[in-house]
Design an enzyme around this catalytic site. Structure first.
Site, short mmCIF file in Angstrom:
data_model
loop_
_atom_site.label_atom_id
_atom_site.label_comp_id
_atom_site.label_asym_id
_atom_site.label_seq_id
_atom_site.Cartn_x
_atom_site.Cartn_y
_atom_site.Cartn_z
N ASP A 197 -13.28 4.76 -5.44
CA ASP A 197 -12.71 5.55 -6.53
C ASP A 197 -13.48 6.86 -6.65
O ASP A 197 -14.69 6.89 -6.55
CB ASP A 197 -12.83 4.76 -7.83
CG ASP A 197 -11.78 5.17 -8.85
OD1 ASP A 197 -11.60 6.38 -9.03
OD2 ASP A 197 -11.16 4.28 -9.43
N HIS A 288 -0.15 5.50 -5.07
CA HIS A 288 -0.96 6.20 -6.07
C HIS A 288 -1.42 7.56 -5.57
O HIS A 288 -1.28 8.55 -6.28
CB HIS A 288 -2.16 5.32 -6.47
CG HIS A 288 -2.98 5.91 -7.56
ND1 HIS A 288 -2.56 5.93 -8.87
CD2 HIS A 288 -4.18 6.52 -7.55
CE1 HIS A 288 -3.47 6.50 -9.62
NE2 HIS A 288 -4.47 6.89 -8.85
#
Lengths: 377, 377
Positions: A197, A288
């Site tokens: 992330d 995403h």
């Protein structure tokens, strides 16, 4: 609590690590910008939202100024590893471990202190998105304290000191505890769904000036500040865990092991959204990363996310997810269009739920002798 | 959540710390004793108490055995930095950061599984003390999972995996999150009241054999195990903070800055309880360390305390204190007499409140191919 049964003292661990102690490391506290935004993310973060309480005999503006004066002085001391004024546990201040404290004002507070005309237009709650499941207990707030350090004892002490000193004039609205990998443990930031992330971020001064720091063109007092949007995103781990790996990777658009885009080999490789195999895009258009990709140059913002993992409510296994802390000049141009796209069709939506949202004007930095918010008040 | 706006990748922090990455460090998982007791305390700990749920078509003893088999296999893998069996986030397993998982059985579970006659006499809830203010939500439990590591991402992943795999047969009773100074930050363990904590402990193998590890003389299957008493002690920070330093030091019997006893200069100096000045004891007889001092050789136990600092209930500033995890052969002889003395007259009592208590038989260790509790079941 302090002592008890005695045999011998074990200090071999302390000695072994003494050569690399980082507890005394500090981050600069004064400057054009507050610390805790461009600062490389520390291991631990506590985010606390407070509301100003009505006071007898003192207006809300004076109360706010008193709070900001007090905090400015204590923040400067604590960030340098010195006890706060009237610190009742001064020994806990000696290992700042890169402590930063960042202060913001919610949109509501400008009205409350009679300064509605000084509120930057960029500082407003973001609109609701179709996938939001917001709970009031994780939303809003007059004031934000963001406290980050590489040592949780430091964070606990700083939050205690800063909150204690304003207890008569504020009420805590919410508090969120976040974490990343430990300092020195190695490894990229991963969220608890297993994904790498924060790969793509803003790293150079020009990018910060263009995308993060306000230039004062709307409200001159706000030059050097930024707008924080913080979202609490719950991970639906029980259903996520039922998904096979390939489906997870297609939902994200990146490989789970390396964090590389499905079109690349390394975490740092640029995704190739045009690549296809047998006529099918390698990175699905509703993945995403495909939807998060900026469509215009200003659809970018600084992300500084932290994991949360709290004690779950009765009958549940886990209450975990991401404290998605973002910083930008103007959420309406930068944050909102991306989130709107994601809300519409992000393949990940089935496994993530936004339960909290708040916006804060992160005040411009301050210099020695000044206090936070001085140009506003 | 996994990616988004792209400019450049910032990896300077990762490179700077790569030389000293400790994330891959491991603690031995197999042996005569479980890890997580004699192990030098890691930075983070999660303590989870579970109750066994009644099952259709399978007796509680078979259920317990199935849980312990599953956990043994996964604990061994996770402690070595390998994903658990059927690990859905295997990437989160690669940085064990000295992970240890320690499993215990509450006194109640022996009855429940029809093995009341195999319960060691030492494994029983400790009696109530006059100062206790126990809340049922922090007490008891059939099973304990103690998960410790120097990285909170590791702890979160391990707890997720181990709890998920038993969700059909257990219910979480309570969970407590604890922390100490970060690995490599330097500094002695301090609790959030500012005191150096855990100075005196048990460090040598002879001490562990005498005071901590069960020798099997009561229940042969329990040889190599130990009895954990874990108490949740809330710090009454608001009133503690009103106390001046000298009064605090007299209440504890140690200096706040150095952790040295009031009769010494160094944290490691032995307290001189006989020393007096103008006829008044230098270390007050009702100070914490004077009362905690063993009166008999067996009034000693291993302490492995962790701080907690949770989001406070509405209207409060802080909810913090100590997770006082202790390990001993026999709480009745080692823990109880000390606590009884402390409950009677410890000067610290005004500022600390025990709100939770639980006792667990920490199972003997296991070897490759074996599982936890094998000698019992």
């Amino acid at each position: 609590m302090a002592a008890g049964a005695t045999l011998t003292t074990c200090s071999s661990v302390d000695k072994a690590t003494a050569a690399r102690d980082f507890g005394t490391e500090t981050e600069p506290v004064h400057g054009a910008h507050q610390a805790g935004v461009a600062t490389p993310p520390q291991t631990h973060a506590v985010f606390v939202a407070l509301d100003l309480l009505p006071q007898q005999g003192r207006g809300p503006r004076e109360t706010l100024e008193a709070v900001l004066r007090l905090w400015s002085s204590d923040i400067a001391r604590l960030a340098e590893g010195r006890p706060a004024l009237a610190d009742t546990e001064p020994e806990l201040a000696h290992l700042p471990a890169r402590l930063t404290v960042t202060v913001g004002l919610g949109p509501s507070v400008f009205d409350r202190v009679g300064l509605a005309h000084r509120r930057p237009r960029s500082v407003t709650e973001v609109p609701g998105f179709s996938t939001d499941r917001l709970q009031p207990r994780w939303c809003g707030g007059d004031l934000l304290l963001q406290i980050c350090a590489d040592d949780l004892v430091t964070v606990a002490h700083a939050s205690r000191v800063l909150l204690k000193n304003v207890r008569a004039v504020t009420r805590q609205r919410w508090r969120q505890n976040g974490f990343r990998h430990a300092h020195g443990a190695g490894g990229s930031m991963r969220n608890l769904m297993g994904q790498v992330d924060g790969t793509a971020t803003i790293a150079d001064a020009a990018g910060f000036d263009r995308l993060v720091w306000d230039d004062g063109s709307d409200q001159p007092w706000f030059a050097g500040g930024t707008v924080m949007v913080v979202r609490r995103i719950r991970a639906e781990m029980d259903t996520w865990d039922e998904l096979d790996r390939q489906s997870k990777e297609l939902a994200v658009g990146r490989r789970l092991d390396s964090g590389a885009p499905l079109t690349g080999d390394l975490e740092t490789d640029q995704p190739d959204f045009a690549a296809s195999r047998n006529g099918i895009p390698v990175i699905p258009p509703n993945s995403h990363i495909a939807l998060a990709r900026p469509r215009r140059a200003d659809e970018q913002f600084l992300r500084r996310p932290y994991n949360f993992d709290d004690a779950p409510p009765a009958g549940h296994i886990t209450d975990s997810g991401l404290i998605f802390a973002t910083y930008q000049r103007d959420p309406a141009r930068q944050f909102v269009p991306v989130q709107r796209r994601l809300a519409q069709s992000d393949a990940l939506n089935e496994w993530i739920t936004t339960v909290g949202s708040a916006t804060f004007a992160i005040l411009p930095g301050f210099r020695p002798g000044e206090h936070l918010g001085q140009a506003l008040l």
